[in-house]
Design an enzyme around this catalytic site. Structure first.
Site, PDB file in Angstrom:
ATOM      1  N   ASP A 161      -3.052 -16.352  21.710  1.00 36.16           N
ATOM      2  CA  ASP A 161      -2.638 -16.434  20.306  1.00 36.16           C
ATOM      3  C   ASP A 161      -2.747 -17.894  19.894  1.00 36.16           C
ATOM      4  O   ASP A 161      -2.517 -18.787  20.708  1.00 36.16           O
ATOM      5  CB  ASP A 161      -1.186 -15.951  20.154  1.00 36.16           C
ATOM      6  N   SER A 196     -10.053   0.197  13.868  1.00 40.93           N
ATOM      7  CA  SER A 196      -8.819   0.847  13.405  1.00 40.93           C
ATOM      8  C   SER A 196      -8.277   0.164  12.147  1.00 40.93           C
ATOM      9  O   SER A 196      -8.185  -1.053  12.080  1.00 40.93           O
ATOM     10  CB  SER A 196      -7.782   0.743  14.532  1.00 40.93           C
ATOM     11  N   ARG A 209       3.134   3.908  16.230  1.00 39.04           N
ATOM     12  CA  ARG A 209       2.021   4.820  15.931  1.00 39.04           C
ATOM     13  C   ARG A 209       0.678   4.113  15.993  1.00 39.04           C
ATOM     14  O   ARG A 209      -0.328   4.719  16.363  1.00 39.04           O
ATOM     15  CB  ARG A 209       2.244   5.574  14.624  1.00 39.04           C
ATOM     16  N   LYS A 248     -10.222  -8.981   5.136  1.00 40.62           N
ATOM     17  CA  LYS A 248      -9.499  -9.284   6.377  1.00 40.62           C
ATOM     18  C   LYS A 248     -10.239  -8.610   7.526  1.00 40.62           C
ATOM     19  O   LYS A 248     -10.115  -7.408   7.731  1.00 40.62           O
ATOM     20  CB  LYS A 248      -8.059  -8.769   6.278  1.00 40.62           C
ATOM     21  N   VAL A 256      -7.766  -3.907  15.764  1.00 38.67           N
ATOM     22  CA  VAL A 256      -6.619  -3.403  15.008  1.00 38.67           C
ATOM     23  C   VAL A 256      -6.321  -4.246  13.773  1.00 38.67           C
ATOM     24  O   VAL A 256      -5.865  -3.742  12.752  1.00 38.67           O
ATOM     25  CB  VAL A 256      -5.371  -3.355  15.929  1.00 38.67           C
ATOM     26  N   GLU A 265       0.823  -1.209   0.000  1.00 39.15           N
ATOM     27  CA  GLU A 265       0.000   0.000   0.000  1.00 39.15           C
ATOM     28  C   GLU A 265       0.854   1.255   0.000  1.00 39.15           C
ATOM     29  O   GLU A 265       1.944   1.276   0.589  1.00 39.15           O
ATOM     30  CB  GLU A 265      -0.892   0.017   1.248  1.00 39.15           C
ATOM     31  N   GLY A 278      -8.218  -6.107  11.600  1.00 42.60           N
ATOM     32  CA  GLY A 278      -9.065  -6.118  10.410  1.00 42.60           C
ATOM     33  C   GLY A 278      -8.848  -4.824   9.643  1.00 42.60           C
ATOM     34  O   GLY A 278      -9.412  -3.793   9.983  1.00 42.60           O
ATOM     35  N   ASP A 279      -8.004  -4.872   8.609  1.00 42.00           N
ATOM     36  CA  ASP A 279      -7.559  -3.606   8.016  1.00 42.00           C
ATOM     37  C   ASP A 279      -7.364  -3.722   6.508  1.00 42.00           C
ATOM     38  O   ASP A 279      -6.593  -2.964   5.923  1.00 42.00           O
ATOM     39  CB  ASP A 279      -6.265  -3.141   8.678  1.00 42.00           C
TER      40      ASP A 279
END
Lengths: 366, 366
Positions: free
Chosen positions: B168, B299, B119, B238, B231, B63, B233-234
């Site tokens: 996890d 997010s 960040r 996904k 966070v 990206e 799923g972006d």
């Protein structure tokens, strides 16, 4: 961890690129990039293409130009700021990256300011070779700034241009161009107007920088059989040709969706007929129809040309041992343990001359 | 020519950034980036925003994320390849650039792999500070990969989390996370399932890597008053949350046009109500309504956060004298004479430690 797994990036600075072009030879670089552009345009449908992303401000534009095939993603960062010479900066500055599609690892980071001038000229020559009359010898060169020498030499080497007619609104630019081209086997004449430069030319190259709808060429200047290599109109609101010139010509573009926004054809209706150049290269479209037809290559600069240029420059750098390895991405013993980088002792800097890792560079640019 | 006119670029390598974060302190970096993100989000309407450009392949995505205000253009290159650990590479690798809008000159080139983890965690904390219940102390952390330590520490420092429940599918990842967080003032418990980790949590952070529509959280796991910090799923295709989780919650996003494509809300109808977070930061929207409401921060990572992070890291590098000057763009005596670079003797390499040009770095990142 093994070197194979080290995501090192080959870095070619502006100085490296100057060294590379001096050692390989400018003509060899132009020819090499032109050859690679043709090869990539013949694989047109293998690329994931998009119009570039442009960020406009009152004084210029900054663009990102991405493209990918199944193995390599490339992008270029490039600006266009016609007033930059007042800050001592080039109008166009650029750099770019080649990355592995399979992993996302950046493999080559290169200056592209000098390279963009080379690839733009190479692209012009690839188009003119198919679209200009085969006996073209005289070219008018309108706009004598940073790109003009490269256009002159590319069209000399690959199309057979022997005479140049120069014009620029800045006489110092024409003087610079004439001085730079002295002894290059080109007969040069500085002209007092665009009309004078264009008269009797086989090819007219416009490569002006002003960011507005300018009329560099009007319909009255165009003679039968001319090929117009329109390089400078490459941004919304930045054109060089009067619509009448386009109406009377067969118009060829790189990538139609981008050219409709950025090329001189932005002035024309959405259904104004154009042909993508890959169709001519592939033999699907004949290109020039006869010796009296006027042809226009409405060039805006397409990401595929940068993909080709990055690949050629990366391979040439590896061949000449130019460039260095940089650590743009961290080396991790355990890729799930980014935090561990902060805990352990800092690693030794990873700089190595690329000459010592020529294989790595080769694969970076393959 | 004068130094002012030299378009030098400050370069921060991955090693430089590790050194920077170690010297400044990770907590100080997270807090600094969070502060800068808040400041930039309060200038929301001053930015030229767009959804990022994504190039998808069967194994991952690459990206480009550009954004600009009137003075600075920023972009980030970032990939997402969940299978990269098999090649010894991080799932996410990134770098980015800050450039002058006025001239297009690139002023800072920085690694952003480590910085993206910082960040992203800072952004989660900025959101949770407004959306989680003020008495939140226990967080479930689902997905214990490269980003998880940063999430834990950001939420500890800026939101007050004291207990972590870890899960996890890869037990080694949880073991690594637990080891990394030992002695950090957090009570840790490794759990055998998502449901066990989530039970009784005030905040649930999902930061999984699998590129598919997964159901990490189902509606049955959600308890009144929870804040979900989603966070992972972006990307189109996904996601982490069952649609039922979103239906029952107040959902907040960074930049709606991008989140509709990439966030967990890609599963919802186009008119599913969401609130952009800047509205909460500005006080236009109350955020959490009461102690029983379920809130979701969906997010995806927005370019403005990278603009903020690049600015903070550039300033910090200048302050600490870290980084070096590189020649990404050629220095020309006459910017209209690019060709002249090839004619003259090659210039001496332009490397200088950034410590000797702290003023330049300062202005690069101001």
């Amino acid at each position: 961890m093994s070197t194979d797994r080290h995501p090192a990036t080959v870095y070619l600075s502006a100085s490296d690129m100057i060294r590379l072009v001096r050692r390989k030879g400018l003509s060899a670089c132009i020819a090499g990039v032109a050859g690679r552009i043709e090869r990539e345009f013949l694989r047109w449908h293998e690329f994931d293409k998009s119009a570039r992303l442009a960020c406009h401000s009152p004084v210029g534009v900054i663009e990102l130009m991405p493209i990918a095939d199944a193995s390599r993603f490339a992008f270029k960062y490039v600006n266009g700021h016609p007033g930059n010479h007042r800050h001592g900066l080039p109008t166009v500055m650029a750099f770019g990256v080649l990355a592995d599609v399979a992993t996302g690892a950046p493999r080559l980071l290169s200056e592209l300011t000098l390279t963009t001038a080379i690839r733009t000229a190479a692209m012009s020559a690839v188009a003119a070779r198919r679209l200009a009359r085969p006996d073209s010898r005289r070219m008018a060169l309108i706009g004598n700034g940073a790109q003009s020498e490269f256009q002159a030499l590319a069209l000399r080497d690959l199309v057979g241009i022997r005479e140049l007619r120069l014009f620029d609104i800045d006489p110092a630019a024409s003087a610079k161009l004439a001085a730079n081209l002295a002894g290059q086997g080109l007969e040069l004449r500085r002209c007092a107007s665009v009309a004078e430069a264009v008269r009797g030319a086989d090819i007219v190259t416009t490569v002006t920088a002003d960011k507005r709808n300018a009329t560099i060429l009007s319909a009255a200047m165009i003679e039968p059989g001319m090929h117009i290599n329109a390089v400078g109109g490459d941004c919304p609101g930045k054109t060089e040709l009067h619509p009448g010139v386009l109406e009377a010509a067969a118009v060829f573009v790189e990538y139609e969706p981008q050219s409709r926004l950025e090329g001189d054809i932005q002035q024309m209706p959405a259904d104004f007929p154009v042909t993508e150049l890959w169709q001519v290269l592939e033999g699907r479209h004949p290109g020039r129809r006869d010796a009296r037809q006027v042809t226009v290559f409405d060039s805006v600069g397409f990401a595929l040309e940068d993909h080709a240029a990055l690949t050629f420059m990366g391979e040439t750098a590896a061949e000449l041992g130019i460039g260095e390895l940089i650590e743009l991405v961290p080396r991790t013993a355990d890729p799930k343990d980014l935090f561990g980088l902060l805990r352990d002792e800092p690693q030794a800097p990873a700089r190595r001359a690329a000459a010592t890792v020529a294989d790595g560079c080769m694969s970076a640019a393959a």
